[in-house]
Design a protein around this motif. Structure first.
Motif, mmCIF file in Angstrom:
data_model
loop_
_atom_site.group_PDB
_atom_site.id
_atom_site.type_symbol
_atom_site.label_atom_id
_atom_site.label_comp_id
_atom_site.label_asym_id
_atom_site.label_seq_id
_atom_site.Cartn_x
_atom_site.Cartn_y
_atom_site.Cartn_z
ATOM 1 N N ASN A 10 -1.362 9.107 4.201
ATOM 2 C CA ASN A 10 -1.963 7.986 3.883
ATOM 3 C C ASN A 10 -2.950 7.099 4.896
ATOM 4 O OD1 ASN A 10 -2.344 5.300 2.820
ATOM 5 N ND2 ASN A 10 -0.453 5.315 1.639
ATOM 6 N N THR A 11 -4.135 6.883 4.531
ATOM 7 C CA THR A 11 -5.004 6.208 5.548
ATOM 8 C C THR A 11 -4.518 5.026 6.051
ATOM 9 O OG1 THR A 11 -6.447 5.472 3.607
ATOM 10 C CG2 THR A 11 -7.206 7.512 4.527
ATOM 11 N N ARG A 12 -3.785 4.240 5.271
ATOM 12 C CA ARG A 12 -3.267 3.018 5.524
ATOM 13 C C ARG A 12 -2.201 3.049 6.650
ATOM 14 N NH1 ARG A 12 -0.828 0.023 0.292
ATOM 15 N NH2 ARG A 12 -0.987 -1.922 1.761
ATOM 16 N N TYR A 13 -1.803 4.449 7.142
ATOM 17 C CA TYR A 13 -1.110 4.575 8.326
ATOM 18 C C TYR A 13 -1.941 4.926 9.508
ATOM 19 C CZ TYR A 13 3.007 4.657 5.694
ATOM 20 O OH TYR A 13 4.106 4.430 4.417
ATOM 21 N N GLY A 14 -3.154 5.537 9.222
ATOM 22 C CA GLY A 14 -3.947 6.097 10.411
ATOM 23 C C GLY A 14 -4.521 7.567 10.191
ATOM 24 N N THR A 15 -4.968 8.064 11.086
ATOM 25 C CA THR A 15 -5.515 9.412 11.177
ATOM 26 C C THR A 15 -4.444 10.166 11.813
ATOM 27 O OG1 THR A 15 -6.620 9.111 13.257
ATOM 28 C CG2 THR A 15 -7.782 8.229 11.332
ATOM 29 N N LYS A 16 -5.019 11.647 11.532
ATOM 30 C CA LYS A 16 -4.082 12.782 12.200
ATOM 31 C C LYS A 16 -4.351 12.636 13.598
ATOM 32 C CE LYS A 16 -4.556 17.063 11.151
ATOM 33 N NZ LYS A 16 -5.204 18.237 10.830
ATOM 34 N N LYS A 17 -5.463 11.895 14.138
ATOM 35 C CA LYS A 17 -5.332 11.771 15.665
ATOM 36 C C LYS A 17 -4.523 10.858 16.022
ATOM 37 C CE LYS A 17 -8.775 10.685 19.096
ATOM 38 N NZ LYS A 17 -8.624 9.026 19.592
ATOM 39 N N PHE A 245 11.880 -1.063 0.582
ATOM 40 C CA PHE A 245 11.136 -0.206 1.097
ATOM 41 C C PHE A 245 9.798 0.487 0.259
ATOM 42 C CE2 PHE A 245 15.137 2.136 -0.194
ATOM 43 C CZ PHE A 245 14.438 2.946 -1.172
ATOM 44 N N PHE A 246 9.541 0.038 -0.908
ATOM 45 C CA PHE A 246 8.327 0.242 -1.596
ATOM 46 C C PHE A 246 7.244 -0.551 -1.553
ATOM 47 C CE2 PHE A 246 11.595 2.396 -4.193
ATOM 48 C CZ PHE A 246 11.171 3.556 -3.974
ATOM 49 N N ASN A 247 7.580 -1.670 -0.826
ATOM 50 C CA ASN A 247 6.568 -2.889 -0.549
ATOM 51 C C ASN A 247 6.338 -2.731 1.159
ATOM 52 O OD1 ASN A 247 6.427 -3.579 -3.208
ATOM 53 N ND2 ASN A 247 7.961 -4.947 -2.855
ATOM 54 N N TYR A 248 5.120 -3.533 1.505
ATOM 55 C CA TYR A 248 4.764 -3.437 2.714
ATOM 56 C C TYR A 248 5.433 -4.954 3.301
ATOM 57 C CZ TYR A 248 1.797 0.629 2.780
ATOM 58 O OH TYR A 248 1.503 1.779 2.910
ATOM 59 N N GLY A 249 5.997 -5.031 4.281
ATOM 60 C CA GLY A 249 6.456 -6.282 4.826
ATOM 61 C C GLY A 249 6.248 -6.308 6.315
ATOM 62 N N VAL A 250 6.214 -7.687 6.902
ATOM 63 C CA VAL A 250 5.801 -7.759 8.284
ATOM 64 C C VAL A 250 7.187 -8.320 8.911
ATOM 65 C CG1 VAL A 250 4.434 -9.065 9.780
ATOM 66 C CG2 VAL A 250 3.481 -8.123 7.985
ATOM 67 N N ILE A 251 7.779 -7.592 9.879
ATOM 68 C CA ILE A 251 8.716 -8.012 10.860
ATOM 69 C C ILE A 251 8.411 -8.244 12.003
ATOM 70 C CG2 ILE A 251 11.323 -7.464 11.306
ATOM 71 C CD1 ILE A 251 11.380 -5.756 8.764
ATOM 72 N N ASP A 252 8.732 -9.543 12.743
ATOM 73 C CA ASP A 252 8.408 -9.900 14.060
ATOM 74 C C ASP A 252 9.684 -9.160 14.675
ATOM 75 O OD1 ASP A 252 8.071 -10.710 16.507
ATOM 76 O OD2 ASP A 252 7.984 -13.002 16.032
ATOM 77 N N LEU A 253 9.514 -8.147 15.477
ATOM 78 C CA LEU A 253 10.436 -7.552 15.981
ATOM 79 C C LEU A 253 11.036 -8.301 17.654
ATOM 80 C CD1 LEU A 253 9.672 -3.598 15.653
ATOM 81 C CD2 LEU A 253 11.439 -4.892 14.595
ATOM 82 N N LYS A 254 10.103 -9.094 17.793
ATOM 83 C CA LYS A 254 10.638 -10.102 18.837
ATOM 84 C C LYS A 254 11.005 -11.319 18.316
ATOM 85 C CE LYS A 254 7.114 -7.873 22.357
ATOM 86 N NZ LYS A 254 6.129 -8.254 23.187
#
Length: 352
Positions: A10-17, A245-254
């Motif tokens: 999925n391009t939202r995650y990035g590329t193979k590289k 887990f079907f939606n995108y959420g932002v979590i501040d891990l700090k």
């Protein structure tokens, strides 16, 4: 969990590289990277649906159908009676090992896929890398006969939640620990956790175990009693709400670094006591305090966890009272008393 193409990102995650760089960086830190593999079903817009409808389960009219025993209308059920589909699936699994160098798979809904497929797939994958880590998302011990290394501890987790909710006894929790360990092939283990992806979608550990301190005590109990500890993302930040887990959420891990650091200290204690992990287990039931001892030769580990949100006076197990042991978290030697006071949800990890 709706796979459109087993050989694309999925391009939202990035590329193979990007993925290759991530895997290489993880390997440089001595870590492994495994991918989530959804074998039982695909999305409805997967090219296989139109190009190979015979690779799917069909109704009497020849229509591709969803998994019949699950309420998953968003996916199409694959037909594992079709050998060609099986080989295409195995080819796709090999792709990420050879192209990216991943270290294995977490196999989603493993119990929904025939054992014969897993045996064949894992055997072929291990010809590429015999050290691949294969995790079955399931609870049946029989899955381990297919070549998996790890299995989920579903029943222990359910019993842990029930225990903290006052629905069962500590003795029930200990009994489930034994039950889940029975019949496991040598060299295989279960994951142990106080939350996972499904549980976190319903409620956070903060909600399940009585707040941050309760969540930490449950994590200690799950981590130190048996098996391999699992940490689900957001848990280390003490995220207070459920996560879809079907939606995108932002979590501040700090956002809660003290909580994350305490979890790291528990994992450090888990590693520090590895020499006794396979030793004989003895459990104790003293009110709300879960205590257990692992012995391996002259070495031992004593864990005591107050599972109540109140201070308690508890007797140290008789055979260990008076011993001098190392408090693994504090890093100091202590002589264990006969009776000690434990604050709400307090825990101790000792070793000798």
């Amino acid at each position: 969990y709706c796979i459109k193409d087993y050989k694309k990102l999925n391009t939202r995650y990035g590329t193979k590289k990007d993925l290759k760089e991530l895997v290489d960086a993880a390997h440089a830190k001595g870590m492994k990277v495994i991918l989530d593999w959804v074998a039982n079903h695909t999305s409805w817009d997967n090219a296989w649906v139109t190009e190979h409808p015979d690779w799917y389960t069909q109704d009497a009219n020849g229509n591709v159908v969803q998994p019949q025993e699950q309420p998953w209308a968003d996916v199409a059920d694959l037909n594992f009676d079709n050998e060609t589909m099986q080989q295409a699936m195995i080819d796709a699994m090999k792709y990420w090992v050879t192209e990216i160098g991943i270290d294995g798979y977490r196999c989603d809904y493993a119990e929904g896929v025939p054992d014969t497929f897993w045996k064949k797939a894992i055997a072929e994958l291990r010809t590429l890398d015999n050290n691949l880590l294969m995790l079955a998302e399931g609870g049946k011990t029989s899955l381990m006969n297919n070549g998996f290394n790890l299995l989920y501890g579903w029943n222990f987790h359910s019993r842990l939640k029930d225990y903290y909710a006052g629905k069962c006894s500590l003795a029930d929790l200990y009994a489930m620990n034994i039950s889940e360990s029975e019949g496991m092939p040598e060299g295989t283990l279960r994951l142990r956790y106080s939350t996972n992806h499904d549980q976190a979608s319903e409620a956070s550990p903060i909600e399940c175990y009585g707040g941050e301190r309760g969540a930490m005590s449950a994590f200690v109990l799950a981590t130190m009693l048996e098996g391999i500890p699992l940490i689900y993302s957001s848990q280390e930040a003490a995220y207070p709400r459920s996560l879809n887990f079907f939606n995108y959420g932002v979590i501040d891990l700090k956002s809660n670094e003290a909580f994350a650091q305490e979890m790291a200290e528990i994992i450090r204690a888990y590693k520090a006591t590895s020499s006794v992990r396979g030793g004989e287990l003895e459990v104790y039931t003293t009110g709300d305090v879960a205590s257990f001892y692992r012995a391996a030769g002259s070495h031992g580990m004593l864990v005591m966890v107050n599972t109540a949100n109140e201070s308690v006076q508890v007797k140290v197990p008789m055979e260990h009272a008076g011993k001098t042991m190392t408090d693994v978290i504090a890093g100091v030697d202590v002589k264990l008393p006969t009776v000690m006071t434990m604050e709400p949800y307090q825990y101790f990890i000792y070793q000798q």
